[in-house]
Each structure stands twice: as structure tokens, then as C-alpha cells.
Write a protein that holds these residues in place. Structure first.
Motif, PDB file in Angstrom:
ATOM      1  N   ASP A 165       5.341 -10.765  70.673  1.00  0.00           N
ATOM      2  CA  ASP A 165       5.098 -11.871  71.606  1.00  0.00           C
ATOM      3  C   ASP A 165       6.391 -12.613  71.953  1.00  0.00           C
ATOM      4  OD1 ASP A 165       2.389 -11.328  71.751  1.00  0.00           O
ATOM      5  OD2 ASP A 165       1.872 -12.725  70.144  1.00  0.00           O
ATOM      6  N   VAL A 166       7.260 -12.805  70.959  1.00  0.00           N
ATOM      7  CA  VAL A 166       8.543 -13.448  71.236  1.00  0.00           C
ATOM      8  C   VAL A 166       9.387 -12.553  72.147  1.00  0.00           C
ATOM      9  CG1 VAL A 166      10.750 -14.168  70.215  1.00  0.00           C
ATOM     10  CG2 VAL A 166       8.595 -14.904  69.181  1.00  0.00           C
ATOM     11  N   ALA A 167       9.390 -11.247  71.863  1.00  0.00           N
ATOM     12  CA  ALA A 167      10.136 -10.306  72.706  1.00  0.00           C
ATOM     13  C   ALA A 167       9.610 -10.336  74.137  1.00  0.00           C
ATOM     14  CB  ALA A 167      10.041  -8.898  72.124  1.00  0.00           C
ATOM     15  N   GLU A 168       8.310 -10.389  74.285  1.00  0.00           N
ATOM     16  CA  GLU A 168       7.704 -10.418  75.616  1.00  0.00           C
ATOM     17  C   GLU A 168       8.043 -11.714  76.347  1.00  0.00           C
ATOM     18  OE1 GLU A 168       5.985  -9.569  79.060  1.00  0.00           O
ATOM     19  OE2 GLU A 168       6.398  -8.159  77.436  1.00  0.00           O
ATOM     20  N   GLN A 169       8.057 -12.820  75.636  1.00  0.00           N
ATOM     21  CA  GLN A 169       8.402 -14.091  76.266  1.00  0.00           C
ATOM     22  C   GLN A 169       9.853 -14.078  76.757  1.00  0.00           C
ATOM     23  OE1 GLN A 169       6.081 -16.456  76.937  1.00  0.00           O
ATOM     24  NE2 GLN A 169       7.687 -17.358  78.181  1.00  0.00           N
ATOM     25  N   ALA A 170      10.740 -13.484  75.961  1.00  0.00           N
ATOM     26  CA  ALA A 170      12.141 -13.373  76.382  1.00  0.00           C
ATOM     27  C   ALA A 170      12.255 -12.490  77.622  1.00  0.00           C
ATOM     28  CB  ALA A 170      12.988 -12.811  75.247  1.00  0.00           C
ATOM     29  N   ARG A 171      11.529 -11.369  77.639  1.00  0.00           N
ATOM     30  CA  ARG A 171      11.562 -10.479  78.810  1.00  0.00           C
ATOM     31  C   ARG A 171      10.999 -11.182  80.045  1.00  0.00           C
ATOM     32  NH1 ARG A 171       9.377  -6.785  74.891  1.00  0.00           N
ATOM     33  NH2 ARG A 171      11.087  -5.525  74.038  1.00  0.00           N
ATOM     34  N   HIS A 172       9.944 -11.941  79.847  1.00  0.00           N
ATOM     35  CA  HIS A 172       9.337 -12.677  80.957  1.00  0.00           C
ATOM     36  C   HIS A 172      10.350 -13.649  81.571  1.00  0.00           C
ATOM     37  CE1 HIS A 172       6.599 -15.216  83.259  1.00  0.00           C
ATOM     38  NE2 HIS A 172       7.148 -16.251  82.644  1.00  0.00           N
ATOM     39  N   HIS A 173      11.057 -14.380  80.722  1.00  0.00           N
ATOM     40  CA  HIS A 173      12.040 -15.345  81.216  1.00  0.00           C
ATOM     41  C   HIS A 173      13.140 -14.647  82.012  1.00  0.00           C
ATOM     42  CE1 HIS A 173      14.741 -18.788  81.322  1.00  0.00           C
ATOM     43  NE2 HIS A 173      15.690 -18.014  80.845  1.00  0.00           N
ATOM     44  N   LYS A 174      13.658 -13.567  81.469  1.00  0.00           N
ATOM     45  CA  LYS A 174      14.741 -12.856  82.154  1.00  0.00           C
ATOM     46  C   LYS A 174      14.262 -12.234  83.464  1.00  0.00           C
ATOM     47  CE  LYS A 174      17.736 -13.939  79.093  1.00  0.00           C
ATOM     48  NZ  LYS A 174      18.681 -15.026  79.414  1.00  0.00           N
ATOM     49  N   GLN A 175      13.035 -11.719  83.479  1.00  0.00           N
ATOM     50  CA  GLN A 175      12.497 -11.144  84.714  1.00  0.00           C
ATOM     51  C   GLN A 175      12.278 -12.237  85.760  1.00  0.00           C
ATOM     52  OE1 GLN A 175      12.006  -7.767  85.437  1.00  0.00           O
ATOM     53  NE2 GLN A 175      11.786  -8.610  87.507  1.00  0.00           N
ATOM     54  N   ALA A 176      11.798 -13.394  85.330  1.00  0.00           N
ATOM     55  CA  ALA A 176      11.589 -14.500  86.263  1.00  0.00           C
ATOM     56  C   ALA A 176      12.920 -14.962  86.867  1.00  0.00           C
ATOM     57  CB  ALA A 176      10.881 -15.659  85.558  1.00  0.00           C
ATOM     58  N   PHE A 177      13.965 -15.008  86.061  1.00  0.00           N
ATOM     59  CA  PHE A 177      15.287 -15.376  86.560  1.00  0.00           C
ATOM     60  C   PHE A 177      15.776 -14.330  87.557  1.00  0.00           C
ATOM     61  CE2 PHE A 177      20.022 -15.926  85.306  1.00  0.00           C
ATOM     62  CZ  PHE A 177      20.254 -16.771  86.380  1.00  0.00           C
ATOM     63  N   ARG A 178      15.576 -13.059  87.220  1.00  0.00           N
ATOM     64  CA  ARG A 178      15.987 -11.980  88.119  1.00  0.00           C
ATOM     65  C   ARG A 178      15.220 -12.056  89.445  1.00  0.00           C
ATOM     66  NH1 ARG A 178      14.627  -7.919  91.598  1.00  0.00           N
ATOM     67  NH2 ARG A 178      16.338  -6.431  91.690  1.00  0.00           N
ATOM     68  N   ASP A 179      13.919 -12.334  89.361  1.00  0.00           N
ATOM     69  CA  ASP A 179      13.104 -12.449  90.571  1.00  0.00           C
ATOM     70  C   ASP A 179      13.560 -13.622  91.436  1.00  0.00           C
ATOM     71  OD1 ASP A 179      11.652 -10.277  89.658  1.00  0.00           O
ATOM     72  OD2 ASP A 179       9.939 -11.481  88.985  1.00  0.00           O
ATOM     73  N   TYR A 180      13.948 -14.719  90.788  1.00  0.00           N
ATOM     74  CA  TYR A 180      14.440 -15.876  91.531  1.00  0.00           C
ATOM     75  C   TYR A 180      15.727 -15.520  92.279  1.00  0.00           C
ATOM     76  CZ  TYR A 180      16.197 -20.575  92.464  1.00  0.00           C
ATOM     77  OH  TYR A 180      16.691 -21.703  93.079  1.00  0.00           O
ATOM     78  N   LEU A 181      16.635 -14.836  91.587  1.00  0.00           N
ATOM     79  CA  LEU A 181      17.864 -14.398  92.246  1.00  0.00           C
ATOM     80  C   LEU A 181      17.556 -13.436  93.394  1.00  0.00           C
ATOM     81  CD1 LEU A 181      20.211 -13.831  89.164  1.00  0.00           C
ATOM     82  CD2 LEU A 181      20.351 -15.680  90.847  1.00  0.00           C
TER      83      LEU A 181
END
Length: 197
Positions: free
Chosen positions: A117-133
Motif C-alpha cells: 500500500d505504501v509502494a502504491e501510494q508513492a507510485r500514485h503520487h509520482k504518476q499524478a505529478f507526471r500527469d500534471y506535467l
């Protein structure tokens, strides 16, 4: 705000400060109890496990981090300036007292191998940042793959700033981002002549 909401906010405020400053594994629930002035029983009523508290800390930090970034970027109007504003915001963040890098990278490094779950939360954050860019790149009319290049510059700056204890990596990443924007502009449209701040 209800009593439960107020208590959750106090617990999360305490957890965020402690987890970010010291690391997740170094901080026990007793420390969160002391910092929040909640009883241990009350803390466990709100968060049935330390992992539940960690996940909520990460979710809240993700939301706040992305909102703060977007607020800063939204102060600019020109598409290229909005892309460069990401790096200006990183520079301001790196200069904050107590900056210790990315909470998601830090948490993933500590717990990613044992908590899916922690790994997934980290991936979610990075993907959201990438999507914003990617949205910013699309608005600028530049090729989509520029988003991944800018993401690597930003992530490298975050990690380097945390290790070196200086905000300079944001300046270097901004300079590299500007060079990428100008190179893409020469290849795909007229040079926007976006200058440094």
C-alpha cells in the motif's frame, strides 16, 4: 469540524511533522501520541494501525503538495512560463526549513519492499505529478514525451537537493528545462524565447 475530525487533524499534523523529519520507521505511535496530545487509545480508534496512519499521512501530503504546486503555476499565464514555474516552485520548496526531500521517495525507501500500500501510494503520487506535467506540456503544444524528460529533471532535482542540502538543483533543473523547451520549439514551432526569471 467534529471532535473526530479535529482529533484526526491533530494526529495527522503530528505524524506528518515526525515522519517527515525523522523517517517513518524511527517514529512509533507513542511519539505521535505525545506530539498530538491524544491518548494512545484515541489514536488507535482513529487509525487502527501505524500503517493506516502512514497511508493517510501520504494521501494528505500528496493532495497538499499538488495543490501548492498548482497554485504557484496558476500565477503564470503563458504555457512555457507555466512549465518553468514548476521549477521555480521546487526552488522555493527546497529552501523551506526542514526540507528533507520527497516524502514519497523516503517512505518508499523505508517501506516499499514490505508494504504494497505504501509502494502504491508513492507510485500514485509520482504518476499524478507526471500527469500534471503532461497537461502543462499539452497546453504548450510541445511533444508529449517532453513531460517524461521534465519529470526526470524535477525528480532528480528533488533527490539531489535533499542529499546536498541546497536549493541549487532547482536552478540547474530549470536551466535544463529551458534548454529543452527551446530545442523543442526550434524543432516544432517558432522559438518562444522564454527567458529565465
Amino acid at each position: 469540524m467534529t471532535d473526530d475530525e479535529a482529533a484526526r487533524a491533530r494526529a495527522l499534523d503530528a505524524a506528518e511533522e515526525l515522519f517527515y523529519a525523522r523517517g517513518v520507521q524511527a517514529v512509533g505511535m507513542d511519539a505521535v501520541r505525545n506530539a498530538s496530545s491524544l491518548s494512545l487509545k484515541r489514536l488507535y480508534q482513529l487509525f487502527p494501525s501505524k500503517e493506516a496512519l502512514v497511508l493517510q499521512f501520504l494521501r494528505r501530503r500528496d493532495e497538499r503538495w499538488r495543490q501548492a504546486l498548482a497554485r504557484h503555476v496558476d500565477t503564470r499565464t503563458a504555457p512555457d512560463e507555466r512549465l518553468l514555474a514548476v521549477f521555480d516552485w521546487l526552488h522555493a520548496w527546497f529552501r523551506e526549513p526542514g526540507f528533507r526531500g520527497c516524502a514519497f521517495i523516503n517512505s518508499f525507501g523505508e517501506l516499499g519492499g514490505v508494504s504494497a500500500d505504501v509502494a502504491e501510494q508513492a507510485r500514485h503520487h509520482k504518476q499524478a505529478f507526471r500527469d500534471y506535467l503532461a497537461d502543462l506540456v499539452a497546453a504548450s503544444g510541445l511533444p508529449a514525451d517532453l513531460a517524461d524528460q521534465l519529470l526526470l529533471l524535477a525528480e532528480g532535482a528533488i533527490t539531489t537537493a535533499a542529499i546536498t542540502g541546497t536549493a541549487a538543483p532547482a536552478v540547474h533543473a530549470r536551466t535544463a528545462a529551458l534548454a529543452l523547451l527551446r530545442a523543442h520549439a526550434r524543432n516544432h514551432r517558432a522559438d518562444p524565447a522564454v527567458g529565465p526569471r
